[in-house]
Scaffold this active site. Structure first.
Site, PDB file in Angstrom:
ATOM      1  N   ASP A  37       0.646  -1.396  -0.055  1.00  0.00           N
ATOM      2  CA  ASP A  37       0.044   0.007  -0.069  1.00  0.00           C
ATOM      3  C   ASP A  37       0.865   1.129   0.137  1.00  0.00           C
ATOM      4  O   ASP A  37       2.188   1.106  -0.093  1.00  0.00           O
ATOM      5  CB  ASP A  37      -0.790  -0.014   1.268  1.00  0.00           C
ATOM      6  CG  ASP A  37      -2.173   0.298   0.771  1.00  0.00           C
ATOM      7  OD1 ASP A  37      -3.140  -0.064   0.712  1.00  0.00           O
ATOM      8  OD2 ASP A  37      -2.437   1.854   0.389  1.00  0.00           O
ATOM      9  N   ASP A  63       4.064   2.946  -4.385  1.00  0.00           N
ATOM     10  CA  ASP A  63       3.096   3.661  -5.088  1.00  0.00           C
ATOM     11  C   ASP A  63       2.957   2.802  -6.603  1.00  0.00           C
ATOM     12  O   ASP A  63       3.666   2.944  -7.303  1.00  0.00           O
ATOM     13  CB  ASP A  63       3.030   5.190  -5.296  1.00  0.00           C
ATOM     14  CG  ASP A  63       2.248   5.736  -6.319  1.00  0.00           C
ATOM     15  OD1 ASP A  63       1.508   4.950  -7.015  1.00  0.00           O
ATOM     16  OD2 ASP A  63       2.514   7.028  -6.232  1.00  0.00           O
ATOM     17  N   ASN A  90      -4.966  -5.002  -7.148  1.00  0.00           N
ATOM     18  CA  ASN A  90      -6.252  -4.608  -6.465  1.00  0.00           C
ATOM     19  C   ASN A  90      -6.233  -3.062  -6.262  1.00  0.00           C
ATOM     20  O   ASN A  90      -7.271  -2.279  -6.353  1.00  0.00           O
ATOM     21  CB  ASN A  90      -6.314  -4.931  -5.284  1.00  0.00           C
ATOM     22  CG  ASN A  90      -7.334  -4.741  -4.311  1.00  0.00           C
ATOM     23  OD1 ASN A  90      -8.385  -4.776  -4.557  1.00  0.00           O
ATOM     24  ND2 ASN A  90      -7.052  -4.102  -3.258  1.00  0.00           N
ATOM     25  N   TYR A 158     -13.583   6.404 -13.817  1.00  0.00           N
ATOM     26  CA  TYR A 158     -13.609   4.921 -13.436  1.00  0.00           C
ATOM     27  C   TYR A 158     -14.096   4.207 -14.324  1.00  0.00           C
ATOM     28  O   TYR A 158     -13.363   2.803 -14.544  1.00  0.00           O
ATOM     29  CB  TYR A 158     -14.327   5.141 -12.013  1.00  0.00           C
ATOM     30  CG  TYR A 158     -14.337   3.961 -11.419  1.00  0.00           C
ATOM     31  CD1 TYR A 158     -13.199   3.590 -10.395  1.00  0.00           C
ATOM     32  CD2 TYR A 158     -15.421   2.865 -11.257  1.00  0.00           C
ATOM     33  CE1 TYR A 158     -13.193   2.421  -9.654  1.00  0.00           C
ATOM     34  CE2 TYR A 158     -15.427   1.950 -10.449  1.00  0.00           C
ATOM     35  CZ  TYR A 158     -14.219   1.707  -9.772  1.00  0.00           C
ATOM     36  OH  TYR A 158     -14.302   0.384  -9.068  1.00  0.00           O
ATOM     37  N   LYS A 162     -11.664   0.975 -15.528  1.00  0.00           N
ATOM     38  CA  LYS A 162     -12.144  -0.592 -15.437  1.00  0.00           C
ATOM     39  C   LYS A 162     -12.686  -1.192 -16.488  1.00  0.00           C
ATOM     40  O   LYS A 162     -12.114  -2.422 -16.444  1.00  0.00           O
ATOM     41  CB  LYS A 162     -13.259  -0.374 -14.270  1.00  0.00           C
ATOM     42  CG  LYS A 162     -12.727   0.027 -12.707  1.00  0.00           C
ATOM     43  CD  LYS A 162     -11.656  -0.773 -12.427  1.00  0.00           C
ATOM     44  CE  LYS A 162     -11.519  -0.414 -10.732  1.00  0.00           C
ATOM     45  NZ  LYS A 162     -10.258  -1.208 -10.267  1.00  0.00           N
TER      46      LYS A 162
HETATM   47  N1  LIG Z   1     -15.802  -1.613  -3.060  1.00  0.00           N
HETATM   48  C1  LIG Z   1     -16.474  -1.939  -4.075  1.00  0.00           C
HETATM   49  O1  LIG Z   1     -17.601  -1.759  -4.101  1.00  0.00           O
HETATM   50  C2  LIG Z   1     -15.625  -1.952  -5.448  1.00  0.00           C
HETATM   51  C3  LIG Z   1     -16.516  -2.469  -6.535  1.00  0.00           C
HETATM   52  C4  LIG Z   1     -16.006  -2.676  -7.834  1.00  0.00           C
HETATM   53  C5  LIG Z   1     -14.394  -2.827  -7.857  1.00  0.00           C
HETATM   54  N2  LIG Z   1     -13.815  -2.291  -6.638  1.00  0.00           N
HETATM   55  C6  LIG Z   1     -12.379  -2.289  -6.708  1.00  0.00           C
HETATM   56  O2  LIG Z   1     -11.741  -3.177  -5.912  1.00  0.00           O
HETATM   57  C7  LIG Z   1     -10.602  -2.579  -5.455  1.00  0.00           C
HETATM   58  C8  LIG Z   1     -10.335  -2.414  -3.846  1.00  0.00           C
HETATM   59  O3  LIG Z   1     -11.225  -1.461  -3.677  1.00  0.00           O
HETATM   60  P1  LIG Z   1     -11.911  -1.105  -2.014  1.00  0.00           P
HETATM   61  O4  LIG Z   1     -13.483  -0.890  -1.970  1.00  0.00           O
HETATM   62  O5  LIG Z   1     -11.228  -2.269  -1.157  1.00  0.00           O
HETATM   63  O6  LIG Z   1     -11.087   0.311  -1.689  1.00  0.00           O
HETATM   64  P2  LIG Z   1     -10.225   0.688  -0.723  1.00  0.00           P
HETATM   65  O7  LIG Z   1      -9.834   2.315  -0.861  1.00  0.00           O
HETATM   66  O8  LIG Z   1     -10.688   0.344   0.599  1.00  0.00           O
HETATM   67  O9  LIG Z   1      -8.833  -0.112  -0.909  1.00  0.00           O
HETATM   68  C9  LIG Z   1      -7.952   0.384  -2.125  1.00  0.00           C
HETATM   69  C10 LIG Z   1      -6.521   0.382  -1.432  1.00  0.00           C
HETATM   70  O10 LIG Z   1      -5.643   0.843  -2.693  1.00  0.00           O
HETATM   71  C11 LIG Z   1      -4.551   1.633  -1.917  1.00  0.00           C
HETATM   72  N3  LIG Z   1      -3.851   2.515  -3.088  1.00  0.00           N
HETATM   73  C12 LIG Z   1      -4.472   3.693  -3.531  1.00  0.00           C
HETATM   74  N4  LIG Z   1      -3.699   4.108  -4.137  1.00  0.00           N
HETATM   75  C13 LIG Z   1      -2.537   3.402  -4.437  1.00  0.00           C
HETATM   76  C14 LIG Z   1      -1.322   3.453  -5.153  1.00  0.00           C
HETATM   77  N5  LIG Z   1      -0.841   4.191  -5.982  1.00  0.00           N
HETATM   78  N6  LIG Z   1      -0.461   2.217  -4.918  1.00  0.00           N
HETATM   79  C15 LIG Z   1      -0.745   1.342  -3.985  1.00  0.00           C
HETATM   80  N7  LIG Z   1      -2.047   1.360  -3.358  1.00  0.00           N
HETATM   81  C16 LIG Z   1      -2.751   2.206  -3.450  1.00  0.00           C
HETATM   82  C17 LIG Z   1      -5.389   2.479  -0.947  1.00  0.00           C
HETATM   83  O11 LIG Z   1      -4.520   3.079  -0.178  1.00  0.00           O
HETATM   84  C18 LIG Z   1      -6.312   1.478  -0.249  1.00  0.00           C
HETATM   85  O12 LIG Z   1      -5.625   0.861   0.719  1.00  0.00           O
HETATM   86  C19 LIG Z   1     -10.159  -1.209  -6.370  1.00  0.00           C
HETATM   87  O13 LIG Z   1      -9.608  -1.781  -7.631  1.00  0.00           O
HETATM   88  C20 LIG Z   1     -11.679  -0.867  -6.594  1.00  0.00           C
HETATM   89  O14 LIG Z   1     -11.941  -0.196  -7.674  1.00  0.00           O
HETATM   90  C21 LIG Z   1     -14.270  -2.064  -5.500  1.00  0.00           C
END
Ligand SMILES: NC(=O)c1ccc[n+]([C@@H]2O[C@H](COP(=O)([O-])OP(=O)(O)OC[C@H]3O[C@@H](n4cnc5c(N)ncnc54)[C@H](O)[C@@H]3O)[C@@H](O)[C@H]2O)c1
Length: 256
Positions: A37, A63, A90, A158, A162
């Site tokens: 992260d 990052d 992710n 987004y 995606k």
């Molecule tokens: N939660 C949902 O409803 C949902 C639905 C569809 C897709 N997603 C996808 O699932 C994945 C996880 O989502 P989530 O809901 O757990 O989000 P979240 O924000 O809880 O977790 C995402 C993590 O990515 C980290 N991050 C952000 N930028 C970064 C970078 N440049 N380098 C490394 N880490 C980085 C953040 O610090 C965070 O810990 C994402 O790709 C999101 O688009 C989520």
């Protein structure tokens, strides 16, 4: 019988949310998991929590939009454990950027495309030579229902990022299949993966919640665990003949 005994996995953006649940699921299945992260404290805390449940876990702050940091992370993993079997791209999300076209700045656009799509490219590019060298691997990318159909929950940046992840997944699957590397994706529907999304959901009026739920044939939101189980399946030999697939894990809201 555990599914990932002895496997080495890297999950980007895994200090919290869906990524953290994937990590905890994979350690239960016998994998050694590298947490990544952007924030040192949250990586440290995630690693400690997973070690408490007996997981073989390590962490690396990087990052995913920064090529050198991604290469350093991959170098660290290979130095420590000699190879990488599973990569889950992710890190991502709408990253608190606006939804409406006129509110999206160039910086918002670049941030969303960079983390979700460029990060997926950079981490995959860094991982593939190591997977090739050890005879194969599994890359799993995280798309979204927002990249599969026109969802109003998120904006155009987004959706574009995606949908790009889907194209990237299929094209890379063709390229690295002969090396024994499988590349698949999941496209989750709305999951209350962490505090911020839970708060947004809880403050929604009843009628709006009902509208969202009525669009889902299973009439409920999914859980982190239900997404993580599908990731574990794609990481394991149970999906050994699957590549280039995009699994819609959304309660039936979009049927691809
Ligand atoms: N939660 C949902 O409803 C949902 C639905 C569809 C897709 N997603 C996808 O699932 C994945 C996880 O989502 P989530 O809901 O757990 O989000 P979240 O924000 O809880 O977790 C995402 C993590 O990515 C980290 N991050 C952000 N930028 C970064 C970078 N440049 N380098 C490394 N880490 C980085 C953040 O610090 C965070 O810990 C994402 O790709 C999101 O688009 C989520």
């Amino acid at each position: 019988m555990v599914k990932l005994q002895g496997k080495i996995a890297l999950i980007t953006g895994s200090a919290r949310g869906l990524g953290y649940t994937m990590a905890s699921e994979m350690v239960k299945e016998g994998a050694t998991v590298f947490i990544n992260d952007v924030d040192e404290q949250s990586v440290h805390e995630a690693v400690e929590q997973l070690r408490e449940i007996g997981g073989k876990v390590d962490g690396f702050v990087a990052d995913v939009t920064n090529k050198q940091q991604v290469l350093n992370m991959m170098g660290y993993i290979v130095d420590r454990v000699g190879r990488l079997d599973i990569l889950v791209n992710n890190a991502g999300g709408a990253l608190r950027t606006p939804k409406k076209l006129e509110d999206i700045s160039e910086e918002h656009w670049d941030l969303v495309l960079d983390v979700n799509l460029k990060g997926t490219f950079l981490a995959s590019q860094a991982a593939v030579p190591h997977m090739r060298a050890s005879g194969g691997g599994s890359i799993i990318n995280i798309s979204s229902i927002g990249g599969r159909t026109a969802s109003i929950v998120t904006g155009v940046s987004y959706a574009a990022a995606k949908a790009g992840v889907v194209g990237f997944t299929r094209r890379l699957a063709k390229e690295v299949g002969p090396d024994g590397i499988r590349v698949n994706a999941i496209a989750p529907g709305l999951v209350l993966s962490g505090d911020r999304l839970k708060e947004t959901w809880d403050t929604m009026p009843d009628w709006e919640q009902t509208e969202v739920l009525d669009a889902i044939p299973l009439r409920r939101l999914g859980t982190n665990n239900e997404q993580a189980k599908v990731i574990t399946f794609l990481a394991s030999e149970e999906s050994g003949y699957m590549t280039g697939a995009v699994l819609d894990v959304n309660g039936g809201r979009f049927m691809g």
